[in-house]
Enzyme design. Structure first.
Site, PDB file in Angstrom:
ATOM      1  N   LYS A   1     -40.140  18.234 -42.906  1.00 52.60           N
ATOM      2  CA  LYS A   1     -41.177  18.301 -41.863  1.00 52.60           C
ATOM      3  C   LYS A   1     -40.697  17.611 -40.593  1.00 52.60           C
ATOM      4  O   LYS A   1     -40.868  18.116 -39.489  1.00 52.60           O
ATOM      5  CB  LYS A   1     -42.481  17.671 -42.380  1.00 52.60           C
ATOM      6  CG  LYS A   1     -43.155  18.506 -43.466  1.00 52.60           C
ATOM      7  CD  LYS A   1     -44.330  17.803 -44.148  1.00 52.60           C
ATOM      8  CE  LYS A   1     -44.836  18.642 -45.320  1.00 52.60           C
ATOM      9  NZ  LYS A   1     -45.937  18.037 -46.077  1.00 52.60           N
TER      10      LYS A   1
ATOM     11  N   GLN B   1     -48.677  12.289 -46.972  1.00 57.28           N
ATOM     12  CA  GLN B   1     -48.045  13.105 -48.010  1.00 57.28           C
ATOM     13  C   GLN B   1     -48.637  12.768 -49.383  1.00 57.28           C
ATOM     14  O   GLN B   1     -48.773  11.599 -49.746  1.00 57.28           O
ATOM     15  CB  GLN B   1     -46.517  12.874 -47.994  1.00 57.28           C
ATOM     16  CG  GLN B   1     -45.729  13.780 -48.919  1.00 57.28           C
ATOM     17  CD  GLN B   1     -45.772  15.263 -48.515  1.00 57.28           C
ATOM     18  OE1 GLN B   1     -45.941  15.594 -47.339  1.00 57.28           O
ATOM     19  NE2 GLN B   1     -45.628  16.153 -49.481  1.00 57.28           N
TER      20      GLN B   1
ATOM     21  N   ASP C   1     -53.102  18.994 -41.889  1.00 57.99           N
ATOM     22  CA  ASP C   1     -52.936  19.501 -43.255  1.00 57.99           C
ATOM     23  C   ASP C   1     -54.117  20.373 -43.654  1.00 57.99           C
ATOM     24  O   ASP C   1     -54.051  21.100 -44.654  1.00 57.99           O
ATOM     25  CB  ASP C   1     -52.877  18.322 -44.248  1.00 57.99           C
ATOM     26  CG  ASP C   1     -51.472  18.085 -44.776  1.00 57.99           C
ATOM     27  OD1 ASP C   1     -50.669  19.032 -44.771  1.00 57.99           O
ATOM     28  OD2 ASP C   1     -51.201  16.952 -45.198  1.00 57.99           O
TER      29      ASP C   1
HETATM   30  N1  GUN Z   1     -48.031  17.526 -51.248  1.00 55.45           N
HETATM   31  C1  GUN Z   1     -47.707  18.789 -51.606  1.00 55.45           C
HETATM   32  N2  GUN Z   1     -47.955  19.662 -50.600  1.00 55.45           N
HETATM   33  C2  GUN Z   1     -48.462  18.923 -49.581  1.00 55.45           C
HETATM   34  C3  GUN Z   1     -48.899  19.258 -48.278  1.00 55.45           C
HETATM   35  O1  GUN Z   1     -48.915  20.420 -47.848  1.00 55.45           O
HETATM   36  N3  GUN Z   1     -49.329  18.205 -47.526  1.00 55.45           N
HETATM   37  C4  GUN Z   1     -49.365  16.924 -47.986  1.00 55.45           C
HETATM   38  N4  GUN Z   1     -49.820  15.977 -47.173  1.00 55.45           N
HETATM   39  N5  GUN Z   1     -48.950  16.594 -49.193  1.00 55.45           N
HETATM   40  C5  GUN Z   1     -48.504  17.592 -49.988  1.00 55.45           C
END
Ligand code: GUN
Length: 292
Positions: A52, A96, A119
């Site tokens: 990311k 996350q 998100d």
């Molecule tokens: N853990 C697995 N996929 C995601 C996501 O798209 N965003 C976040 N914040 N955590 C995750």
């Protein structure tokens, strides 16, 4: 059979975003800024967050990675979330997941300002998305819709079988595909661990979205000839064939399922890269104030 190339599409979308960011900067406006909170050292989370941050660089965003050890208290994490909510330079941020067990994930998600919730996990964004209002849509479902759009795969009137009912993928994609909207209007069946006749249902699907997190769960005998198969699985398994020592396994037994499909996404290189660009898109929307 055509392979849906998420890597190629995501690269094209990144270029589109980068062009828009360059224009924003040329006008002397603020550079879009995404922050990510990473708690602990889970290998998968480390990799995803690194991707990311790298993607932010590629499109010209500013990014900030905030790391905590896994003994951080819920209160301390809530304080950091609050700080980011009030930081005017940050357009959007993510925490996350998963978080350590002593931290209530729902509480953290609810603490994020919905306007910065790129998100799309906050119940306000999930609710707005569910009723068709402008909202941040979580990145994986948004990425799946974008792939269907770019490959012009009709969903209207089709029977979609979603395998999995998670808040991050199964639930939101089932809502989006059944909505009265472009690349919606499907009849959606959501299957999960308590579905007794899962194979009978998956065999009726024009489109299968496999989001269970069970490697190679979908086998050829579960798929109708000519179906579209979207594999959302990203289970990390040990491998002595890769530099990192890990490889990703999808929820679909690709080699035997692919010959039966009209379209199929590979793992890696299918949905995964699209998830990242959807997050970038949401951050751009947040920076432009397009949703709220
Ligand atoms: N853990 C697995 N996929 C995601 C996501 O798209 N965003 C976040 N914040 N955590 C995750």
């Amino acid at each position: 059979m055509q392979i849906i190339d998420g890597k190629k599409i995501s690269a094209e979308i990144k270029e589109e975003i980068a062009r828009e960011v360059a224009e924003i900067k040329n006008k002397g406006e603020k550079t879009p800024h995404l922050a990510a909170i990473l708690v602990g050292h889970d290998g998968g989370s480390e990799t995803y967050v690194a991707h990311k941050v790298k993607a932010c660089e590629q499109v010209g965003f500013k990014s900030t990675l905030i790391r905590f050890e896994d003994d951080i208290t819920e209160k301390e994490l809530l304080e950091k979330v609050n700080e980011l909510n009030n930081d005017n330079d940050i357009d959007g941020f993510i925490v996350q997941l998963p978080l350590p067990k002593h931290i209530n994930e729902d509480k953290i998600i609810e603490a994020v300002n919905p306007r910065k919730d790129v998100d799309g996990f906050h119940p306000i964004n999930v609710g707005r998305m569910s009723v068709g209002m402008p909202a941040f849509v979580s990145a994986t479902p948004a990425g799946i819709l974008e792939l269907l759009k770019r490959y012009n795969i009709e969903t209207s009137g089709k029977h979609v079988v979603v395998l999995g009912r998670s808040n991050i993928v199964g639930r939101p994609i089932s809502i989006l595909l059944s909505q009265k909207a472009d690349f919606g209007n499907a009849t959606v069946t959501v299957c999960h661990s308590r579905t007794p006749n899962l194979k009978e249902l998956s065999l009726q699907a024009d489109i299968i979205i496999a989001a269970l997190g069970v490697p190679e769960f979908v086998t050829a005998d579960m798929v109708k000839e000519g179906a579209v198969v979207i594999d959302v699985g990203t289970t990390r398994v040990k491998s002595d064939k890769t530099k990192s020592g890990w490889k990703l396994k999808g929820d679909v037994k690709f080699d035997e399922v692919a010959p039966k499909c009209s379209y199929i996404t590979p793992v890696p290189g299918g949905v995964g890269p699209m998830t990242i660009v959807s997050l970038l898109k949401n951050t751009l929307l947040a920076a432009k104030g397009s949703i709220y």
